[in-house]
Design a protein around this motif. Structure first.
Motif, PDB file in Angstrom:
ATOM      1  N   UNK A   1       0.975  -0.868  -0.165  1.00  0.00           N
ATOM      2  CA  UNK A   1       0.251   0.624   0.094  1.00  0.00           C
ATOM      3  C   UNK A   1       0.602   1.119  -0.054  1.00  0.00           C
ATOM      4  N   UNK A   2       0.430   2.283  -0.508  1.00  0.00           N
ATOM      5  CA  UNK A   2       0.622   3.539  -0.065  1.00  0.00           C
ATOM      6  C   UNK A   2       1.263   4.427   0.982  1.00  0.00           C
ATOM      7  N   UNK A   3       1.925   3.480   1.585  1.00  0.00           N
ATOM      8  CA  UNK A   3       2.432   4.756   2.819  1.00  0.00           C
ATOM      9  C   UNK A   3       3.903   5.525   3.088  1.00  0.00           C
ATOM     10  N   UNK A   4       3.175   6.774   3.642  1.00  0.00           N
ATOM     11  CA  UNK A   4       4.578   8.278   3.283  1.00  0.00           C
ATOM     12  C   UNK A   4       5.278   7.943   4.409  1.00  0.00           C
ATOM     13  N   UNK A   5       5.559   7.439   5.513  1.00  0.00           N
ATOM     14  CA  UNK A   5       6.018   7.771   6.237  1.00  0.00           C
ATOM     15  C   UNK A   5       6.425   6.166   6.774  1.00  0.00           C
ATOM     16  N   UNK A   6       6.930   5.586   7.547  1.00  0.00           N
ATOM     17  CA  UNK A   6       7.339   4.441   8.055  1.00  0.00           C
ATOM     18  C   UNK A   6       8.312   4.901   9.026  1.00  0.00           C
ATOM     19  N   UNK A   7       7.708   4.630  11.102  1.00  0.00           N
ATOM     20  CA  UNK A   7       8.786   4.078  12.216  1.00  0.00           C
ATOM     21  C   UNK A   7       9.083   3.338  12.232  1.00  0.00           C
ATOM     22  N   UNK A   8       9.799   2.315  12.849  1.00  0.00           N
ATOM     23  CA  UNK A   8       9.899   1.348  12.976  1.00  0.00           C
ATOM     24  C   UNK A   8      10.830   0.798  14.201  1.00  0.00           C
ATOM     25  N   UNK A   9      10.480   0.424  15.496  1.00  0.00           N
ATOM     26  CA  UNK A   9      11.096   0.742  16.760  1.00  0.00           C
ATOM     27  C   UNK A   9      11.205  -1.112  17.583  1.00  0.00           C
TER      28      UNK A   9
ATOM     29  N   UNK B   1      14.634   2.704  15.147  1.00  0.00           N
ATOM     30  CA  UNK B   1      14.959   2.837  16.144  1.00  0.00           C
ATOM     31  C   UNK B   1      15.616   1.826  17.034  1.00  0.00           C
ATOM     32  N   UNK B   2      16.004   1.764  17.758  1.00  0.00           N
ATOM     33  CA  UNK B   2      16.914   0.666  18.840  1.00  0.00           C
ATOM     34  C   UNK B   2      17.140   1.001  20.417  1.00  0.00           C
ATOM     35  N   UNK B   3      16.932   0.457  21.108  1.00  0.00           N
ATOM     36  CA  UNK B   3      17.936   0.623  22.444  1.00  0.00           C
ATOM     37  C   UNK B   3      19.105  -0.098  22.097  1.00  0.00           C
TER      38      UNK B   3
ATOM     39  N   UNK C   1      18.349  -3.581  13.464  1.00  0.00           N
ATOM     40  CA  UNK C   1      18.324  -2.777  13.525  1.00  0.00           C
ATOM     41  C   UNK C   1      19.308  -2.533  11.931  1.00  0.00           C
ATOM     42  N   UNK C   2      20.570  -3.226  11.873  1.00  0.00           N
ATOM     43  CA  UNK C   2      21.366  -2.424  10.847  1.00  0.00           C
ATOM     44  C   UNK C   2      21.090  -2.988   9.548  1.00  0.00           C
TER      45      UNK C   2
ATOM     46  N   UNK D   1      12.245  -1.896  25.622  1.00  0.00           N
ATOM     47  CA  UNK D   1      11.075  -0.842  24.765  1.00  0.00           C
ATOM     48  C   UNK D   1      11.272  -0.070  24.724  1.00  0.00           C
ATOM     49  N   UNK D   2      11.352   0.814  23.583  1.00  0.00           N
ATOM     50  CA  UNK D   2      12.357   2.367  23.881  1.00  0.00           C
ATOM     51  C   UNK D   2      10.920   2.957  24.088  1.00  0.00           C
ATOM     52  N   UNK D   3      10.316   2.602  24.010  1.00  0.00           N
ATOM     53  CA  UNK D   3       8.684   4.098  24.117  1.00  0.00           C
ATOM     54  C   UNK D   3       8.938   4.419  26.348  1.00  0.00           C
ATOM     55  N   UNK D   4       9.434   3.151  27.002  1.00  0.00           N
ATOM     56  CA  UNK D   4       9.054   3.358  28.106  1.00  0.00           C
ATOM     57  C   UNK D   4      10.482   3.803  28.655  1.00  0.00           C
ATOM     58  N   UNK D   5      11.695   3.670  27.739  1.00  0.00           N
ATOM     59  CA  UNK D   5      13.046   3.765  28.374  1.00  0.00           C
ATOM     60  C   UNK D   5      13.488   4.925  29.161  1.00  0.00           C
TER      61      UNK D   5
END
Length: 236
Positions: free
Chosen positions: A92-100, A173-175, A186-187, A209-213
């Motif tokens: 699908x057309x996705x404009x931006x992607x964030x991978x955590x 993004x990765x811890x 991630x690499x 759990x990067x959002x809580x780190x």
């Protein structure tokens, strides 16, 4: 321009994994946000009978609902949710992607040993319940039987090749202290993605759990800046 943002949580988890980022975007944007719970992950549900394509189809259906209302679509995927997010961006057309903390590879045993030792020391000090990684492991052990873990492995194995088809601008993004994923995960994602607009950043003090780190403020700032092209001046 109507903007929609889909959040996809991880295996054995729930929307709480992305909650700090979700709340910040909700407060500081007028975007249409969607943060579904994948099958078998809701309170009172069991992952025992879950099949990985159910998780993919749920995320895809919620994406379609958002797409029907919004011209511009962003997807933020955490852990297993990042694998699903990357796959959706190839069909699908996705404009931006964030991978955590996205699961392109499996567990780093040496880092887990360090984290378990830290948990043991926390327990000795009487504050084990303050350790976020401890909560993560407990939740996984309670909700993820062997059959579900196998489904997770199948999902990662089947959809990993799709990273090489991603052309969407992507923030990864990765811890730096992630005990569940090696940094090569991630690499691998960064090197596989075909987009010329891609960024990889390791959050030095964060675990899975990067959002809580401890790097939460930096994570929110980088995600907000990447998605909205504007810098935040508020303190977190």
């Amino acid at each position: 321009m109507t903007v929609g943002c889909l959040f996809i949580h991880g295996f054995g988890g729930a929307p709480y994994e992305l909650e700090p980022l979700y709340k910040e975007i909700k407060e500081h944007s007028e975007w249409e946000l969607s943060i579904p719970i994948l099958p078998g992950h809701n309170e009172g549900e069991s992952l025992k009978e879950s099949e990985y394509m159910e998780w993919v189809h749920k995320a895809e259906n919620d994406f379609k609902k958002l797409k029907a209302k919004c011209e511009t679509i962003y997807i933020i995927g955490y852990s297993m949710g990042g694998v699903i997010a990357a796959y959706l961006s190839t069909i699908y057309k996705v404009d931006k992607l964030v991978l955590l903390s996205t699961s392109a590879h499996y567990i780093d045993i040496s880092q887990i040993a360090k984290d378990l030792w830290k948990m043991a020391k926390d327990g000795i000090r009487g504050d084990l319940l303050e350790n976020d990684l401890f909560h993560r492991y407990i939740r996984r052990m309670g909700n993820a039987p062997a059959s579900a873990s196998l489904q997770f492995q199948k999902l990662v194995g089947e959809f990993r090749p799709y990273f090489k088809q991603v052309t969407t601008p992507t923030l990864i993004l990765q811890g730096g202290e992630d005990g569940l994923l090696p940094q090569k995960s991630a690499r691998y994602i960064y090197n596989s993605i075909q987009s010329t607009k891609k960024t990889l950043h390791f959050l030095p003090q964060s675990k899975h759990m990067v959002c809580h780190g401890p790097d939460q403020a930096d994570l929110i700032h980088m995600c907000f800046e990447f998605l909205s092209h504007s810098k935040r001046t508020e303190s977190y």
